[in-house]
Design a protein around this motif. Sequence first.
Motif, PDB file in Angstrom:
ATOM      1  N   GLY A  47       0.823  -1.097   0.205  1.00  0.00           N
ATOM      2  CA  GLY A  47       0.004   0.014  -0.142  1.00  0.00           C
ATOM      3  C   GLY A  47       0.862   1.107  -0.046  1.00  0.00           C
ATOM      4  N   PHE A  48       1.945   1.386   0.772  1.00  0.00           N
ATOM      5  CA  PHE A  48       2.678   2.501   1.054  1.00  0.00           C
ATOM      6  C   PHE A  48       3.615   2.591  -0.643  1.00  0.00           C
ATOM      7  N   ARG A  49       3.744   1.455  -1.298  1.00  0.00           N
ATOM      8  CA  ARG A  49       4.573   1.587  -2.420  1.00  0.00           C
ATOM      9  C   ARG A  49       3.737   2.046  -3.597  1.00  0.00           C
ATOM     10  N   MET A  84       4.604  18.326   1.243  1.00  0.00           N
ATOM     11  CA  MET A  84       5.003  17.256   0.261  1.00  0.00           C
ATOM     12  C   MET A  84       4.138  15.895   0.752  1.00  0.00           C
ATOM     13  N   ASN A  85       4.020  15.811   2.071  1.00  0.00           N
ATOM     14  CA  ASN A  85       3.413  14.600   2.653  1.00  0.00           C
ATOM     15  C   ASN A  85       1.920  14.408   2.006  1.00  0.00           C
ATOM     16  N   PHE A  86       1.365  15.695   1.574  1.00  0.00           N
ATOM     17  CA  PHE A  86      -0.004  15.775   1.287  1.00  0.00           C
ATOM     18  C   PHE A  86      -0.199  15.991  -0.153  1.00  0.00           C
ATOM     19  N   VAL A  91       3.976  16.726  -8.167  1.00  0.00           N
ATOM     20  CA  VAL A  91       4.195  17.775  -7.290  1.00  0.00           C
ATOM     21  C   VAL A  91       5.082  17.298  -6.089  1.00  0.00           C
ATOM     22  N   HIS A  92       4.843  16.251  -5.757  1.00  0.00           N
ATOM     23  CA  HIS A  92       5.482  15.451  -4.649  1.00  0.00           C
ATOM     24  C   HIS A  92       6.969  15.418  -4.816  1.00  0.00           C
ATOM     25  N   THR A  93       7.428  14.902  -5.902  1.00  0.00           N
ATOM     26  CA  THR A  93       8.627  14.927  -6.497  1.00  0.00           C
ATOM     27  C   THR A  93       9.481  16.095  -6.481  1.00  0.00           C
ATOM     28  N   LEU A  95       8.549  18.715  -4.881  1.00  0.00           N
ATOM     29  CA  LEU A  95       8.653  19.355  -3.405  1.00  0.00           C
ATOM     30  C   LEU A  95       9.761  18.722  -2.591  1.00  0.00           C
ATOM     31  N   ARG A  96       9.815  17.323  -2.774  1.00  0.00           N
ATOM     32  CA  ARG A  96      10.594  16.490  -1.863  1.00  0.00           C
ATOM     33  C   ARG A  96      12.246  16.391  -2.317  1.00  0.00           C
ATOM     34  N   GLN A  97      12.526  16.629  -3.752  1.00  0.00           N
ATOM     35  CA  GLN A  97      13.870  16.546  -4.037  1.00  0.00           C
ATOM     36  C   GLN A  97      14.890  17.296  -3.364  1.00  0.00           C
ATOM     37  N   VAL A 145      16.819  20.600  18.585  1.00  0.00           N
ATOM     38  CA  VAL A 145      17.638  20.120  17.276  1.00  0.00           C
ATOM     39  C   VAL A 145      16.924  20.637  15.874  1.00  0.00           C
ATOM     40  N   ILE A 146      15.691  20.627  15.978  1.00  0.00           N
ATOM     41  CA  ILE A 146      15.114  21.118  14.717  1.00  0.00           C
ATOM     42  C   ILE A 146      15.311  22.316  14.507  1.00  0.00           C
ATOM     43  N   ALA A 147      15.227  23.200  15.481  1.00  0.00           N
ATOM     44  CA  ALA A 147      15.450  24.797  15.519  1.00  0.00           C
ATOM     45  C   ALA A 147      16.940  24.919  15.063  1.00  0.00           C
ATOM     46  N   PHE A 236       7.162  20.687  12.006  1.00  0.00           N
ATOM     47  CA  PHE A 236       6.136  19.824  12.761  1.00  0.00           C
ATOM     48  C   PHE A 236       6.451  18.232  12.715  1.00  0.00           C
ATOM     49  N   GLY A 237       6.955  17.879  11.580  1.00  0.00           N
ATOM     50  CA  GLY A 237       7.213  16.595  11.294  1.00  0.00           C
ATOM     51  C   GLY A 237       8.385  15.991  12.222  1.00  0.00           C
ATOM     52  N   GLY A 238       9.167  16.796  12.614  1.00  0.00           N
ATOM     53  CA  GLY A 238      10.585  16.693  13.182  1.00  0.00           C
ATOM     54  C   GLY A 238      10.484  16.810  14.643  1.00  0.00           C
ATOM     55  N   HIS A 239       9.366  17.169  15.214  1.00  0.00           N
ATOM     56  CA  HIS A 239       9.732  17.325  16.678  1.00  0.00           C
ATOM     57  C   HIS A 239       8.908  16.575  17.630  1.00  0.00           C
ATOM     58  N   PRO A 288      -3.188   7.390   6.586  1.00  0.00           N
ATOM     59  CA  PRO A 288      -4.510   7.510   5.627  1.00  0.00           C
ATOM     60  C   PRO A 288      -4.004   7.542   4.066  1.00  0.00           C
ATOM     61  N   ARG A 289      -4.987   6.963   3.224  1.00  0.00           N
ATOM     62  CA  ARG A 289      -4.763   7.388   1.981  1.00  0.00           C
ATOM     63  C   ARG A 289      -5.947   7.267   1.409  1.00  0.00           C
ATOM     64  N   LYS A 290      -6.364   7.581   0.088  1.00  0.00           N
ATOM     65  CA  LYS A 290      -7.584   7.619  -0.567  1.00  0.00           C
ATOM     66  C   LYS A 290      -7.422   6.877  -1.913  1.00  0.00           C
ATOM     67  N   LEU A 344       7.490   5.831  -1.641  1.00  0.00           N
ATOM     68  CA  LEU A 344       7.677   7.310  -1.957  1.00  0.00           C
ATOM     69  C   LEU A 344       7.736   8.194  -0.954  1.00  0.00           C
ATOM     70  N   HIS A 345       6.888   8.326   0.039  1.00  0.00           N
ATOM     71  CA  HIS A 345       6.513   9.020   1.155  1.00  0.00           C
ATOM     72  C   HIS A 345       7.411   8.849   2.526  1.00  0.00           C
ATOM     73  N   VAL A 346       8.414   7.715   2.214  1.00  0.00           N
ATOM     74  CA  VAL A 346       9.199   7.128   3.517  1.00  0.00           C
ATOM     75  C   VAL A 346       9.776   8.601   4.249  1.00  0.00           C
ATOM     76  N   CYS A 347       9.766   8.581   5.675  1.00  0.00           N
ATOM     77  CA  CYS A 347      10.081   9.523   6.374  1.00  0.00           C
ATOM     78  C   CYS A 347      11.398  10.253   5.959  1.00  0.00           C
ATOM     79  N   LEU A 348      11.521  11.409   5.798  1.00  0.00           N
ATOM     80  CA  LEU A 348      12.785  12.114   5.296  1.00  0.00           C
ATOM     81  C   LEU A 348      13.704  12.312   6.605  1.00  0.00           C
ATOM     82  N   GLY A 349      13.089  12.479   7.602  1.00  0.00           N
ATOM     83  CA  GLY A 349      13.721  12.563   9.100  1.00  0.00           C
ATOM     84  C   GLY A 349      14.229  11.393   9.874  1.00  0.00           C
ATOM     85  N   ALA A 350      13.982  10.096   9.049  1.00  0.00           N
ATOM     86  CA  ALA A 350      14.184   9.073  10.018  1.00  0.00           C
ATOM     87  C   ALA A 350      15.551   8.727  10.443  1.00  0.00           C
TER      88      ALA A 350
HETATM   89  C1  HEM Z   1      10.359   9.180  15.454  1.00  0.00           C
HETATM   90  C2  HEM Z   1      10.332   9.900  14.597  1.00  0.00           C
HETATM   91  C3  HEM Z   1       9.547   9.828  13.516  1.00  0.00           C
HETATM   92  C4  HEM Z   1       8.367   9.265  12.854  1.00  0.00           C
HETATM   93  C5  HEM Z   1       7.870   8.053  13.814  1.00  0.00           C
HETATM   94  C6  HEM Z   1       7.989   9.609  11.655  1.00  0.00           C
HETATM   95  C7  HEM Z   1       7.035   8.924  10.987  1.00  0.00           C
HETATM   96  C8  HEM Z   1       6.849   9.129   9.598  1.00  0.00           C
HETATM   97  C9  HEM Z   1       5.925   8.671   8.694  1.00  0.00           C
HETATM   98  C10 HEM Z   1       5.128   7.311   9.029  1.00  0.00           C
HETATM   99  C11 HEM Z   1       5.920   9.178   7.435  1.00  0.00           C
HETATM  100  C12 HEM Z   1       5.155   8.729   6.213  1.00  0.00           C
HETATM  101  C13 HEM Z   1       4.134   9.442   5.924  1.00  0.00           C
HETATM  102  C14 HEM Z   1       3.229   8.927   4.928  1.00  0.00           C
HETATM  103  O1  HEM Z   1       3.340   7.864   4.341  1.00  0.00           O
HETATM  104  O2  HEM Z   1       2.070   9.406   4.486  1.00  0.00           O
HETATM  105  C15 HEM Z   1       6.836  10.353   7.489  1.00  0.00           C
HETATM  106  C16 HEM Z   1       7.173  11.432   6.488  1.00  0.00           C
HETATM  107  C17 HEM Z   1       7.865  12.483   6.651  1.00  0.00           C
HETATM  108  N1  HEM Z   1       8.725  12.621   7.827  1.00  0.00           N
HETATM  109 FE1  HEM Z   1       8.920  11.602   9.602  1.00  0.00          FE
HETATM  110  N2  HEM Z   1       8.690  10.693  11.406  1.00  0.00           N
HETATM  111  C18 HEM Z   1       9.702  10.946  12.296  1.00  0.00           C
HETATM  112  C19 HEM Z   1      10.678  11.934  12.328  1.00  0.00           C
HETATM  113  C20 HEM Z   1      10.744  12.974  11.290  1.00  0.00           C
HETATM  114  C21 HEM Z   1      11.819  13.901  11.641  1.00  0.00           C
HETATM  115  C22 HEM Z   1      12.700  13.967  12.655  1.00  0.00           C
HETATM  116  C23 HEM Z   1      11.707  14.662  10.519  1.00  0.00           C
HETATM  117  C24 HEM Z   1      12.422  15.970  10.127  1.00  0.00           C
HETATM  118  C25 HEM Z   1      13.382  16.535  10.585  1.00  0.00           C
HETATM  119  C26 HEM Z   1      10.555  14.077   9.621  1.00  0.00           C
HETATM  120  C27 HEM Z   1      10.173  14.662   8.403  1.00  0.00           C
HETATM  121  C28 HEM Z   1       9.301  14.111   7.616  1.00  0.00           C
HETATM  122  C29 HEM Z   1       8.690  14.291   6.289  1.00  0.00           C
HETATM  123  C30 HEM Z   1       9.226  15.586   5.599  1.00  0.00           C
HETATM  124  C31 HEM Z   1       8.037  13.329   5.717  1.00  0.00           C
HETATM  125  C32 HEM Z   1       7.124  13.567   4.512  1.00  0.00           C
HETATM  126  C33 HEM Z   1       7.828  12.795   3.401  1.00  0.00           C
HETATM  127  C34 HEM Z   1       7.024  12.727   1.969  1.00  0.00           C
HETATM  128  O3  HEM Z   1       5.751  12.867   2.047  1.00  0.00           O
HETATM  129  O4  HEM Z   1       7.805  12.505   0.973  1.00  0.00           O
HETATM  130  N3  HEM Z   1      10.205  13.061  10.431  1.00  0.00           N
HETATM  131  N4  HEM Z   1       7.446  10.302   8.843  1.00  0.00           N
END
Ligand code: HEM
Length: 398
Positions: A47-49, A84-86, A91-93, A95-97, A145-147, A236-239, A288-290, A344-350
């Motif tokens: 589903g993610f792919r 980009m996650n929305f 457009v996603h590509t 914004l993400r690159q 850290v994010i700051a 938002f995503g990073g903290h 979530p997805r549609k 495609l949307h795998v977390c950029l901050g992982a």
């Molecule tokens: C334990 C911490 C984190 C978890 C559990 C997490 C989880 C996720 C997940 C599940 C997605 C996929 C969203 C989707 O498929 O719709 C995602 C995307 C994303 N995450 Fe994280 N995240 C974490 C930390 C971070 C950090 C530290 C950052 C940035 C500094 C970050 C930035 C992003 C961004 C920008 C996306 C969107 C990627 C895209 O749509 O291409 N995340 N995150």
Amino acid sequence: MTVDLACDAAINDPVAYFAAAREHGDVQWSDAHHAWVLLSHAEVEAGFRDAENLSADRTGSFARAATGRSEAFGRAVQLISGWMNFRDPPVHTRLRQPVKAAFTPRAVSALEAQVHAIVDQALDSLGEGPADLNGQFAHTIPATVIAAILGADPADRHRFQGWSDDIGRLVFAMNPGQSPEEPVTSAAAEFVAFFSRLIERERRTPSSSVLSAIVHSDIGELSELELVGACTLLLFGGHETTTTLLTNALALLLERPALMAWLREHPESTETAIEEFMRVGGPARSMPRKVAHRHQRGGHALEPGQNVFLAIVAANHDSHVFQDPGHIDLQRDPNPHLGFGWGLHVCLGANLARLEARVALQSLLQRFSRIEPAGPIPPVRASAMGFGRRPVPVRLGR
Ligand code: HEM
């Protein structure tokens, strides 16, 4: 039985609940969620792919939410539509690159010394005796850290923490049309003013921050609002997510002193331990997805416009992939959990989240030889989408 990701059994015993649910199929319609739910590791990963059939685009519901509302609310919606996650490709590509190019593994490992310094500072603020590991540790570290990454003054983190919470009322709204004008519009305006200043400064005097790399990226070009959008998304995503990973891991270790003792003796295993914390206590329980096009999935016909939940929590407890999934094994390797998404949307901050969690937990265990709960450990709290343990008051000793 209809699958309910938020019911007590799914929260407290995910192995048994999802194993029983999968007996009725890996893809099921849920009346509780009015959505299809994908329940096996194989289906969730697929589903993610499958970005073509399962859309992440939420701009339609945001645009509808803006209809008939103030111009300021329209600007807030425009800002979020640049996240980009929305968005779906292309457009996603676009914004993400540039953001991905700035977030290389090399760029992230170059942050290690900075993360160490931030963690040490947080630990210095903790004395022996009762302590609030949430406020002074789990919350402080990711926000600082994010700051730093965005080239902002860490002292400003309280301001943008508030704006993040306010804008969350739109982002997390089940029905964005019902989200209030205030404080969403003020938060969006504050964000734009704040980051526009930082971006302008980076243009004039480039620094070594990740923000600078995004601003000066020669891969694609982002508009001014998209740049601010990228900053707000990283913030938002990073903290909050990383804070939750830390509080969840701490609650788990406090509940199981033998695991804490083992980790203390094996600091070199912290990296694999964090993957296990992500598997059993990752902050994201589903995504979530549609449905974009009519297609078959798990023997069912999915119709355009229907909602889909990719049940990360079910995938992460699937015994077809994880041996003895109910057992917390801090040395589990490989550990193909889906807590950071996939595809495609795998977390950029992982990698940044992993770095922060590793340094924070290693340093905490090194600094304090005694970390004990100072009261009852609050029960697990979860929704269909997220999993977050409430902060545990502790007593520390050296
Ligand atoms: C334990 C911490 C984190 C978890 C559990 C997490 C989880 C996720 C997940 C599940 C997605 C996929 C969203 C989707 O498929 O719709 C995602 C995307 C994303 N995450 Fe994280 N995240 C974490 C930390 C971070 C950090 C530290 C950052 C940035 C500094 C970050 C930035 C992003 C961004 C920008 C996306 C969107 C990627 C895209 O749509 O291409 N995340 N995150």
